[in-house]
Design a protein around this motif. Structure first.
Motif, PDB file in Angstrom:
ATOM      1  N   TRP A 174       0.627  -1.388   0.105  1.00 37.79           N
ATOM      2  CA  TRP A 174       0.060  -0.144   0.039  1.00 37.79           C
ATOM      3  C   TRP A 174       0.722   1.201   0.029  1.00 37.79           C
ATOM      4  CZ3 TRP A 174      -4.480   0.611  -1.917  1.00 37.79           C
ATOM      5  CH2 TRP A 174      -5.546  -0.495  -1.752  1.00 37.79           C
ATOM      6  N   ILE A 230      -0.674   3.133  -3.069  1.00 38.67           N
ATOM      7  CA  ILE A 230      -1.725   4.050  -2.540  1.00 38.67           C
ATOM      8  C   ILE A 230      -1.636   5.498  -3.638  1.00 38.67           C
ATOM      9  CG2 ILE A 230      -0.587   5.134  -0.572  1.00 38.67           C
ATOM     10  CD1 ILE A 230      -4.412   4.404  -1.169  1.00 38.67           C
ATOM     11  N   LEU A 275      -2.629   4.953  -7.153  1.00 38.10           N
ATOM     12  CA  LEU A 275      -4.044   4.614  -7.165  1.00 38.10           C
ATOM     13  C   LEU A 275      -4.903   5.770  -7.079  1.00 38.10           C
ATOM     14  CD1 LEU A 275      -6.442   2.917  -6.804  1.00 38.10           C
ATOM     15  CD2 LEU A 275      -5.925   2.556  -4.314  1.00 38.10           C
ATOM     16  N   VAL A 276      -4.553   6.638  -6.049  1.00 39.12           N
ATOM     17  CA  VAL A 276      -5.063   7.849  -5.859  1.00 39.12           C
ATOM     18  C   VAL A 276      -4.911   9.064  -7.200  1.00 39.12           C
ATOM     19  CG1 VAL A 276      -5.288  10.206  -4.604  1.00 39.12           C
ATOM     20  CG2 VAL A 276      -5.062   7.907  -3.475  1.00 39.12           C
ATOM     21  N   LEU A 278     -13.470   6.898  -8.628  1.00 35.65           N
ATOM     22  CA  LEU A 278     -12.714   6.508  -7.623  1.00 35.65           C
ATOM     23  C   LEU A 278     -13.436   5.002  -7.220  1.00 35.65           C
ATOM     24  CD1 LEU A 278     -12.643   9.725  -5.592  1.00 35.65           C
ATOM     25  CD2 LEU A 278     -10.482   8.269  -6.399  1.00 35.65           C
ATOM     26  N   THR A 338     -10.530   2.087  -7.016  1.00 36.93           N
ATOM     27  CA  THR A 338      -9.744   1.737  -5.812  1.00 36.93           C
ATOM     28  C   THR A 338     -10.394   0.267  -5.448  1.00 36.93           C
ATOM     29  OG1 THR A 338     -10.183   4.022  -4.968  1.00 36.93           O
ATOM     30  CG2 THR A 338     -10.070   2.264  -3.545  1.00 36.93           C
ATOM     31  N   TYR A 394      -7.699  -3.019  -5.016  1.00 39.45           N
ATOM     32  CA  TYR A 394      -7.704  -3.806  -3.844  1.00 39.45           C
ATOM     33  C   TYR A 394      -8.125  -5.340  -4.025  1.00 39.45           C
ATOM     34  CZ  TYR A 394      -9.296  -5.284   0.587  1.00 39.45           C
ATOM     35  OH  TYR A 394      -9.192  -5.993   2.060  1.00 39.45           O
TER      36      TYR A 394
END
Length: 506
Positions: A59, A63, A66-67, A216, A220, A224
């Protein structure tokens, strides 16, 4: 029909000023690309300092991308409304501040939050750079050269990340890989208002918060689900996440088709050249980031090199990446873009095959050669795929095309780590053999990552440390063989898709 918003920009810039503006615009691109891969070399130091779990470690890497990937399209739309230069400068300021805060993170959870905020501000930077280049360089030959330099900053920066990381980690603490954002962003903040003209859509559509949430909700849960499925196998939660991602993605497409001013013009994907170029972009970055995820750890934790020494092993690949990206501008005068991109993807496949067939234990020279082949393939495919993405659409849609191109890049970065990284960690956990004398906490750490096993070995007497390290390194290399084989197959499939979809490109 309204004139393209590029007219005021090109009229205010002379020939020389355009290239100076390009130089400033490459700074955030270079930094974002370096940041995607520099962390790979800092993972061992972060593992020892913050003791993250295997999932936390992924992560920390994921992350950010991803964002970034989830917000690129919304931020591109916001830039059309507020002004692309304005959003670029806001993003640069926020990115520099949050990067400095990330360097001071006391634990893994705090670092994950800081990386998410870096992704938020990074999403403000990326759509502006490519769309401004499209507006500044209206001549097709100059545009292709400018995009080649931009793409060289992207692919070269990704390859430069481990080298920069190696140097910083050789002399400073792990937080230095984040602090470097401050001096890189300063020239942009000082010179950007002078050299970069403002550019915006004269009649932008309204802000669509529902579409933002749908983007999103697509990205996301998807990443995941991939992470959990590859790490723990089939389970209810990741399957539900995958279904949520599909439903949200379908809802997003339907909403864009129904709106008079869509956030993203999804009809662009009806053009084979556009779709093929986006896929080539995504999968090229997938191969690069996935390769760097394991090679950076192997050079340090298996070969025993220092971070700086490990970075120097990858210098030839960096040089090849940049040269290949610039040479293809001349090459496409004689060879079709489809052929060049297909060849680049096949070079990526060859690099993975070389590792899968011979194994990483042969020598570091093997990894150097494989990375050079990969660099040539990525440099060629990235440059031309980005140019084809922009040239396949009208100038007035450059913002949407830029957002899609950069979303593909960041999605490839996310999936490269999520898919190949998770498979590598899963293979490692299955094959590592731990001494029975370890405590529960030591077993948990050593069983999840090679960095964790190395840290635990440092706490043990040599009679226990040596068998643990030998088993951990062998388990890690078994995972490398698996992920390299998968990477090779995916690159061959990508080459076939590129050959079939890009044949109409000129």
């Amino acid at each position: 029909m309204l004139p393209a918003p590029t007219t005021p920009v090109t009229e205010r810039l002379g020939a020389g000023a355009r290239w100076w503006a390009l130089a400033v615009l490459t700074l955030p691109v270079l930094l974002i690309a370096i940041d995607n891969t520099v962390l790979s070399f800092a993972l061992p130091a972060i593992s020892e300092a913050l003791a993250p779990s295997g999932q936390q470690l992924l992560w920390i890497v994921d992350i950010y991308s991803l964002v970034l990937a989830g917000l690129l399209v919304p931020m591109g739309s916001l830039g059309d409304r507020l002004g692309r230069r304005r959003l670029l400068l806001i993003g640069a300021t926020g990115f520099a501040i949050v990067s400095a805060l990330a360097a001071l993170s006391p634990d893994a959870a705090t670092l994950i939050v800081a990386r998410a905020l870096m992704g938020f501000f990074g999403a403000m930077l990326m759509p502006a750079t490519l769309s401004l280049i499209r507006n500044i360089f209206t001549d097709p030959v100059q545009r292709r050269t400018a995009i080649a330099i931009w793409a060289a900053a992207f692919s070269g920066g990704a390859a430069l990340g481990p080298i920069v990381g190696g140097f910083l980690l050789e002399h400073f603490a792990w937080g230095s890989v984040f602090l470097m954002a401050v001096p890189v962003m300063l020239p942009l903040l000082l010179l950007g208002p002078v050299l970069i003209p403002e550019s915006k859509d004269p009649e932008p559509g309204p802000v669509d918060l529902v579409s933002v949430l749908l983007v999103l909700a697509t990205m996301t849960p998807l990443v995941y689900a991939i992470k959990v499925l590859t790490d723990s196998g089939l389970a209810l939660v990741p399957v539900l996440c995958a279904l949520i991602s599909v439903v949200a993605g379908v809802a997003f497409v339907r909403r864009q088709l129904a709106r008079s001013h869509p956030m993203l013009d999804v009809t662009l994907f009806t053009r084979p050249v556009f779709t093929g170029a986006v896929l080539a972009n995504l999968l090229s970055v997938f191969s690069l980031v996935g390769f760097l995820y394991f090679v950076s750890q192997h050079l340090q934790l298996v070969s025993g090199r220092s971070p700086m020494q490990a970075g120097l092993v990858l210098v030839p690949g960096l040089v090849v990446t940049i040269i290949a990206g610039l040479l293809v501008v001349r090459l496409v005068r004689y060879v079709s873009p489809a052929t060049v991109i297909t060849g680049g993807l096949l070079l990526n496949a060859l690099a993975f095959t070389l590792v899968a067939v011979t194994g990483t234990w042969g020598s570091d020279l093997l990894l150097l050669i494989a990375f050079a082949l990969l660099g040539a393939g990525v440099g060629a495919a990235e440059t031309l795929s980005n140019d084809l993405i922009l040239s396949a659409v009208p100038a007035r849609k450059a913002g949407a095309a830029s957002a899609i191109s950069e979303t593909a890049y960041e999605t490839g970065a996310v999936l490269g780590t999520a898919v190949l990284g998770s498979l590598l960690n899963a293979a490692y956990s299955r094959h590592v053999q731990l001494p029975v004398e370890l405590s529960d906490a030591q077993r948990a750490s050593a069983s999840e990552t090679l960095g964790g096993a190395t840290a635990v070995a440092g706490e043990l007497p040599s009679t226990l440390a040596q068998p643990l390290l030998a088993s951990a390194r062998a388990a890690f290399d078994s995972g490398v063989l698996l992920t390299s084989g998968i990477g090779a197959v995916l690159m061959v499939i990508a080459a076939v898709i590129a050959h079939r979809t890009l044949r109409q490109a000129t």
